[in-house]
Each structure stands twice: as structure tokens, then as C-alpha cells.
Design a protein around this motif. Structure first.
Motif, PDB file in Angstrom:
ATOM      1  N   ILE A   1      -5.708 -17.170   0.401  1.00 45.82           N
ATOM      2  CA  ILE A   1      -6.286 -16.002   0.026  1.00 45.82           C
ATOM      3  C   ILE A   1      -6.052 -15.821  -1.432  1.00 45.82           C
ATOM      4  CG2 ILE A   1      -6.743 -13.557   0.227  1.00 45.82           C
ATOM      5  CD1 ILE A   1      -9.032 -14.981   1.651  1.00 45.82           C
TER       6      ILE A   1
ATOM      7  N   PRO B   1     -14.667 -30.595   8.675  1.00 41.74           N
ATOM      8  CA  PRO B   1     -14.511 -29.067   9.306  1.00 41.74           C
ATOM      9  C   PRO B   1     -15.833 -28.229   8.840  1.00 41.74           C
ATOM     10  CG  PRO B   1     -12.296 -29.804   8.318  1.00 41.74           C
ATOM     11  CD  PRO B   1     -13.627 -30.867   7.702  1.00 41.74           C
TER      12      PRO B   1
ATOM     13  N   SER C   1     -15.163 -24.140   2.351  1.00 38.42           N
ATOM     14  CA  SER C   1     -16.101 -23.438   2.584  1.00 38.42           C
ATOM     15  C   SER C   1     -16.704 -22.590   1.633  1.00 38.42           C
ATOM     16  CB  SER C   1     -15.859 -22.286   3.772  1.00 38.42           C
ATOM     17  OG  SER C   1     -15.173 -21.422   3.430  1.00 38.42           O
ATOM     18  N   VAL C   2     -15.887 -22.065   0.664  1.00 38.95           N
ATOM     19  CA  VAL C   2     -16.265 -21.194  -0.427  1.00 38.95           C
ATOM     20  C   VAL C   2     -16.835 -22.340  -1.712  1.00 38.95           C
ATOM     21  CG1 VAL C   2     -15.235 -19.883  -2.308  1.00 38.95           C
ATOM     22  CG2 VAL C   2     -14.815 -19.436  -0.080  1.00 38.95           C
TER      23      VAL C   2
ATOM     24  N   ASN D   1      -7.771 -31.258   6.997  1.00 32.20           N
ATOM     25  CA  ASN D   1      -7.936 -30.208   7.850  1.00 32.20           C
ATOM     26  C   ASN D   1      -8.234 -28.951   7.328  1.00 32.20           C
ATOM     27  OD1 ASN D   1      -6.747 -32.047   9.770  1.00 32.20           O
ATOM     28  ND2 ASN D   1      -4.689 -30.983  10.000  1.00 32.20           N
ATOM     29  N   GLU D   2      -8.344 -28.825   5.946  1.00 39.55           N
ATOM     30  CA  GLU D   2      -8.789 -27.712   5.114  1.00 39.55           C
ATOM     31  C   GLU D   2      -9.991 -27.141   5.396  1.00 39.55           C
ATOM     32  OE1 GLU D   2      -8.741 -24.560   2.487  1.00 39.55           O
ATOM     33  OE2 GLU D   2      -9.942 -26.094   2.634  1.00 39.55           O
ATOM     34  N   TYR D   3      -9.946 -26.008   5.694  1.00 39.14           N
ATOM     35  CA  TYR D   3     -11.395 -25.203   5.759  1.00 39.14           C
ATOM     36  C   TYR D   3     -11.841 -24.480   4.965  1.00 39.14           C
ATOM     37  CZ  TYR D   3     -14.977 -22.324   7.732  1.00 39.14           C
ATOM     38  OH  TYR D   3     -16.455 -21.609   7.608  1.00 39.14           O
ATOM     39  N   LEU D   4     -11.019 -23.521   4.414  1.00 40.43           N
ATOM     40  CA  LEU D   4     -11.094 -22.326   3.667  1.00 40.43           C
ATOM     41  C   LEU D   4     -11.577 -22.641   2.335  1.00 40.43           C
ATOM     42  CD1 LEU D   4     -11.286 -18.992   3.150  1.00 40.43           C
ATOM     43  CD2 LEU D   4      -8.707 -19.185   2.577  1.00 40.43           C
TER      44      LEU D   4
ATOM     45  N   ARG E   1     -18.340 -26.519  11.552  1.00 40.16           N
ATOM     46  CA  ARG E   1     -18.434 -25.127  11.825  1.00 40.16           C
ATOM     47  C   ARG E   1     -19.775 -24.769  11.651  1.00 40.16           C
ATOM     48  NH1 ARG E   1     -15.957 -20.306  13.465  1.00 40.16           N
ATOM     49  NH2 ARG E   1     -17.023 -18.594  12.299  1.00 40.16           N
TER      50      ARG E   1
ATOM     51  N   LEU F   1      -4.719 -17.125  -3.363  1.00 39.72           N
ATOM     52  CA  LEU F   1      -5.149 -18.375  -4.637  1.00 39.72           C
ATOM     53  C   LEU F   1      -6.830 -18.366  -4.687  1.00 39.72           C
ATOM     54  CD1 LEU F   1      -2.634 -21.205  -4.189  1.00 39.72           C
ATOM     55  CD2 LEU F   1      -2.783 -19.662  -5.971  1.00 39.72           C
ATOM     56  N   LEU F   2      -7.439 -18.204  -3.495  1.00 43.89           N
ATOM     57  CA  LEU F   2      -8.757 -18.612  -3.455  1.00 43.89           C
ATOM     58  C   LEU F   2      -9.631 -17.791  -4.467  1.00 43.89           C
ATOM     59  CD1 LEU F   2     -11.344 -19.863  -2.071  1.00 43.89           C
ATOM     60  CD2 LEU F   2     -11.036 -17.995  -0.528  1.00 43.89           C
TER      61      LEU F   2
END
Lengths: 300, 320
Positions: free
Chosen positions: B158, B270, B257-258, B251-254, B274, B160-161
Motif C-alpha cells: 500500500i 486474479p 487491480s488499480v 499471484n499479484e492482485y492489488l 475477482r 508503494l501503491l
């Protein structure tokens, strides 16, 4: 005289070599440094800056000083998510470490099919979070799930079928259980590597002295892996504190700090400035915890 | 008495092992079981389906879906009407055909593959050089950089995001699909770089320096020794690190998604999974089949490198 001149040349040559070595070292590591600086170090500094602004995607940012921080400290939801985070981190860390320790002690013994068992129990750690959360939701599904089937139909533990994942009071327990399941293989692997490095002679000596199993664990195994366990707990606490996917994708009701930050920054009115400020606070809390922990537990 | 104690001890031990395996594997078994069940069978606590249903897999993999959605009346109409040309008939049929819109598995698969493969490849390539510098070359400041790389372990995604998203939005990188995809690839690369650096550095230290020395005496340059000696000697470690980086990206989602929010064509597995879950097409057998299909590549890869990977994790170089 002649000798002195020769040694001077030797020193010169070795200095040249040293310089060449240094240049080579920097040259080789430069791409890594550039990329890490540009995509990790710079963004983190930028994030600190953002936290003092009202961020607008179109047009310039508006400097607001400590406004974002004051807003957050005055927000009840923020304090609730700090509390949720503490509970989540405490129980997942303790859980993964205890399960990891037990599994490591088991796997340290020889038994048939050990290789197969070892690779099977690593599966939770390597599978994508998104691919396993729905299976967990199904297990706890109020209508079809096996959990309710056993606890309600067979054991009558509940007065009715309830949705443990959705309901706000119980969802944190499911999240903790899921976190322990997902990450215990990491702790187990680390502890096992520690167990395998213990001198076998110590156990033999203890056996001659007639020590029981518990005494062997208490007076040999445990002191030998104390600092390793301490470091594993620290790593897990840091990582669990930063966990987002494992909580957010499983249930919407456990608002740990990263989830709270995400919801603030990327949903609704997308308040990037507030999000940045929470991320900074979160980081400061983490650093504080690490400092206390390192001093108290690891005694550095 | 001692014999009996041993037996009890053994039984308890095996029961515990069984319990651990059950705990670890049960959700996967549940996943396979539900993906193969019919809806009327979901509430059945038994893990073995009363009747095997592979419709969900067929649907997701788009096998035999052509005629399914075409209404009976249209088919008879087309059969009886000779005035229409073949092309016209096909055009009418195409209108009704399901094109795998529920979960375009192959598209998601390709996107995930391209992203994970390229980010892992670049990450490993850069890390080989950096790790060689860490483990073999002596210079001042080396320890500092090494420890600096470790520090990255503390930053959560988060943290870094938010800045990465803001920076790329202001630079206009995420307004085009190519820009968003490339940015995401770079981010995956940097997320896996510290891991790769650390694991490879630890491995390079185990190669005896004397081999390199003799090559250099023979007149091999420093780069020559990396290319001809270090890389061939550590191929298995490099492969392991590559797979590890690949798995992190897969495996990465976050971040996905953005960054890929407005480009549904570029969605990864992923993200697709979702979306399937929150859409009206969400039914358990379909979700479980999709979960299975997303996890399977990773599980297969993991099985191939299982031994080395376990060693790699304990070598101290694993970040989540």
C-alpha cells in the motif's frame, strides 16, 4: 634503491586494480540501484510529500500542511482499524509461529513419504491468494459449507446457520485462521532449517543424562532456536501488518490498516492525500514496533 | 512397557502428521470437489460428487459452447431456409454464439503469462549482475547497498501503491493500455528484484572462487567469467529464482487491480477471477473451476522446483 622502485610500481599497480575492481562493482550493481531508487525509494519520499497535500488528479495539488493527519487522528474508523490490525497481527503471528514450530518438529523426524508430505504442506504458501479465498468462503458458506454442516447440524454449536465470513464479529477469526493457514509453511521451513543445524551430540548427551522429551526441548531445542524464532516472529509481524490481499479478498468486514488505506485512497471520492497520510502513519507505527521489539526480544 | 510407549508415540506422531496434511490440503480438495459438482450436490458434505459435472471447465475453456446458446427456432429456421448463403448463415449463428465472455480464460492466461514472464526475466537478468557484484567484487559501500536492498522488505504494497499510482497518473502512463501494462510490468520487476538479488547473491557465494580465478589467468575477462562460468554453474539457482519471481507476479492482485482498472482486455487471471466472483455469473462450480485453473500453473511450476525453492526460502531471501 632498485628494490624500492619496484615496490612503488607494485603499489601503483594494486591501486589501479583496486580502482578497476571498484568501478566494476558499481557498474554491475548500478541497474539494480537505479531501478530500486526510481520505483521504491523515490515513490516513498513522494508519498511523504503527498501526505501534506490535497491531491487532485487534474491540476495542481493544494498544500494543506498537517490537515490530512489531523483529519485521520480525529477519525473513529482509523482507530478502529488500528485496533483490528493489532488483533490480526498478534493472532496470525502467534498462530503461524506455533503451527510452524509443531510442523517443523514433526518434519524433523524420518518417516515414510516425508518428501511428499513436505511438498504438500507448502501448497498454501505458493498458491495465489485469489484462487484459495473462494474455497475458504465455500467451507464457511452458511448454506453449503462443511463447517456449518458439522458445527450446526452435527454438534449444535450454533442456534442457526450463520455466515461467519460476512458477519462483522466473526469475520476476523476466519481472516486469522486463513492467514495462519496461508503462511505457516514459511515459519515451518525457517524453523526446520534451524532445527537441522542443532548439534546432534547435545541430544545424545542429554539422553545419557536421562532427560525426558520435554526437557530436551526446553533445555536444548528452545534455547538453540530462540533467536531464530525471534527473527521469524519479527518478519511475520512486519509482513502480516502490511497484508492486504489475504484480508481484503477473503472478507470485506475486516478493515485492517492497509484495507482502510485502500478504501480511502482508491474507492469513493479517491482521497489520495489522506491515503498517503495513513500510509505514513502505518509506516511510523511499524518502525516503532520494530525498534521496541529488537531491543526487548532480540536484545541487540 | 517401553515397547508399548513407543507404539503410542508412533501413533500420535502419525496422527499429527495426518492432521497437518489435512489442514494444508483440505481447501484444495474442497476446491476440486466443488468445481466438479452439480448445483443440487453443493450442500452434500461428501467431497466425492454424486455425479461428475465438467460443464464449468468446458464453459471456461470454451469447449463445445458453439451451439449451446442458439435457440431451437433459429436452428430449424436456418436448416429449412435455402435462400441464405453460407456466409449469412454463419453470421446469424455468430450472433448467438457464446464467445466465452463469462471468463475469457485464455485471454487472462496470456496477459498473466506475458506480464509474469517478462518481469521475471528482466528481474533475473539485472539481479545476476547485481548479485555478482555483491558476492564477488570488493569495494567500499557494498555492505551498505546490500542492507539497503533488505530494507525494501519493510515497505508494504500500500505504501508503494499510492505514490506509484499518482506518479504514473500524472505522467499520463495509465491513460493508454500499453502504458499501463508496461508500468505494471516494471512494478512487478522491482517487487521481485530484491528477492532475486538476495537469493542469487547467496548462491554465488557457494561457487568456489578458484574456478573463476583459473579462467581469469587463462585470459578470460570479468564479464567472460560471469557468462562462461558463473551463469552455467548456477543455472538451477537462476531457474529457481526465475520461477519464484514469476510466481509473485502471477499471484499479484492489488497493483493489477488499480493499474488495469480501465483496460478489461488486459486483465490478468486474479483480476478476472475477482470480477467473475462479483458478477451475476458467480456460481460456485464456475468459481471453483476458475480458481483451479488459476492455481494450476503455479502448482505445476512449484512441483518442478520444489526442492530448490524450499532451500531458497530458508536462504533468507524471500519477500511477500
Amino acid at each position: 634503491m632498485h628494490f624500492k622502485k619496484k615496490s612503488y610500481a607494485f603499489v601503483r599497480r594494486s591501486q589501479v586494480l583496486e580502482k578497476r575492481e571498484r568501478n566494476l562493482g558499481w557498474f554491475l550493481v548500478l541497474p539494480s540501484i537505479v531501478i530500486i531508487s526510481a520505483l521504491i525509494i523515490y515513490p516513498i519520499i513522494y508519498n511523504l510529500l503527498l501526505s501534506f497535500f490535497d491531491v487532485r488528479m487534474a491540476g495542481g495539488n493544494l498544500f494543506t500542511g498537517f490537515r490530512n493527519y489531523l483529519d485521520i487522528i480525529g477519525d473513529h474508523e482509523f482507530w478502529r482499524s488500528v485496533w483490528t490490525s493489532l488483533i490480526y497481527v498478534f493472532f496470525t503471528t502467534i498462530g503461524t509461529t506455533l503451527v510452524g514450530l509443531v510442523v517443523a518438529l514433526l518434519m524433523n523426524r524420518e518417516f515414510p513419504f516425508r518428501g511428499l508430505v513436505r511438498s504438500l504442506i507448502l501448497l498454501p504458501y505458493v498458491a495465489p491468494v485469489i484462487a484459495v479465498v473462494y474455497s475458504w468462503q465455500f467451507i464457511f458458506d452458511p448454506v453449503n459449507g462443511i463447517f456449518m454442516h458439522i458445527s450446526y447440524d452435527k454438534l449444535h454449536l450454533f442456534s442457526q446457520r450463520i455466515n461467519l465470513v460476512r458477519s462483522p464479529e466473526t469475520s476476523i477469526f476466519v481472516a486469522v485462521l486463513f492467514g495462519v493457514w496461508k503462511n505457516f509453511p514459511f515459519s515451518y521451513l525457517m524453523i526446520l532449517s534451524g532445527l537441522q543445524s542443532i548439534d546432534k551430540g547435545l541430544y545424545e548427551a542429554a539422553e545419557i543424562d536421562g532427560c525426558s522429551k520435554w526437557e530436551k526441548f526446553r533445555y536444548i531445542t528452545f534455547p538453540e532456536i530462540y533467536f531464530l524464532m525471534g527473527s521469524i516472529i519479527l518478519l511475520r509481524a512486519i509482513w502480516n501488518f502490511n497484508k492486504f490481499e489475504e484480508v481484503y479478498l477473503l472478507t470485506q468486514n475486516v478493515k485492517v490498516l492497509p484495507v482502510y488505506t485502500y478504501l480511502k485512497a482508491f474507492t469513493g471520492i479517491m482521497d489520495i492525500g489522506h491515503g498517503a497520510a495513513i500510509a505514513v502513519i502505518q509506516f511510523v507505527l511499524l518502525i516503532g514496533f520494530i525498534l521496541v521489539y529488537v531491543k526487548r526480544v532480540l536484545k541487540w | 512397557m517401553v515397547e508399548k510407549n513407543r507404539l503410542v508415540d508412533k501413533i500420535i506422531f502419525f496422527l499429527l502428521v495426518l492432521l497437518v496434511v489435512f489442514f494444508a490440503v483440505f481447501p484444495f480438495v474442497q476446491m476440486i470437489s466443488t468445481s466438479l459438482k452439480y448445483q443440487w450436490d453443493w450442500g452434500n458434505p461428501s467431497l466425492i460428487p454424486r455425479k461428475i459435472n465438467i460443464e464449468a471447465y468446458k464453459e471456461l475453456l470454451n469447449i463445445g459452447q458453439e451451439e449451446k446458446n442458439v435457440p431451437e427456432s433459429v436452428i430449424t429456421l436456418l436448416k429449412e431456409n435455402d435462400q441464405l448463403s453460407k456466409a449469412q448463415k454463419k453470421a446469424i449463428l455468430d450472433k448467438f454464439k457464446s464467445t466465452g465472455d463469462i471468463f475469457p480464460f485464455f485471454r487472462y492466461f496470456a496477459n498473466s503469462m506475458i506480464l509474469s514472464f517478462s518481469s521475471a526475466f528482466i528481474s533475473v537478468a539485472i539481479a545476476i549482475l547485481g548479485a555478482y557484484s555483491f558476492s564477488r567484487v570488493r569495494y567500499r559501500g557494498r555492505g551498505l547497498i546490500q542492507r539497503g536492498v533488505l530494507l525494501v522488505y519493510m515497505f508494504g504494497p500500500i505504501l508503494l501503491l499510492i505514490p506509484l499510482y499518482t506518479i504514473s497518473a500524472k505522467l499520463g502512463l495509465i491513460s493508454t493500455s500499453a502504458g499501463a501494462f508496461t508500468t505494471l510490468m516494471l512494478i512487478y520487476m522491482v517487487l521481485t528484484l530484491p528477492v532475486s538479488l538476495y537469493m542469487l547473491g547467496n548462491y554465488f557465494r557457494t561457487i568456489p572462487f578458484s574456478i573463476e580465478e583459473s579462467a581469469m589467468i587463462e585470459g578470460c575477462s570479468r564479464f567472460g567469467t560471469i557468462w562462461r562460468i558463473v551463469i552455467p554453474l548456477s543455472l538451477s539457482a537462476i531457474f529457481t529464482v526465475f520461477i519464484y519471481s514469476f510466481m509473485i507476479a502471477w499471484n499479484e492482485y492489488l497493483f493489477a487491480s488499480v493499474f488495469l482498472k480501465s483496460f478489461s482486455d488486459l486483465n490478468t487471471l486474479p483480476l478476472g477471477l475477482r470480477q467473475l466472483f462479483v458478477s451475476k455469473n458467480a456460481i460456485w462450480d464456475r468459481i471453483m473451476a476458475a480458481s483451479m485453473l488459476s492455481a494450476l500453473p503455479v502448482i505445476i511450476l512449484f512441483m518442478t522446483i520444489q526442492k530448490q525453492l524450499a532451500g531458497g526460502i530458508t536462504a533468507g531471501g524471500v519477500k511477500e
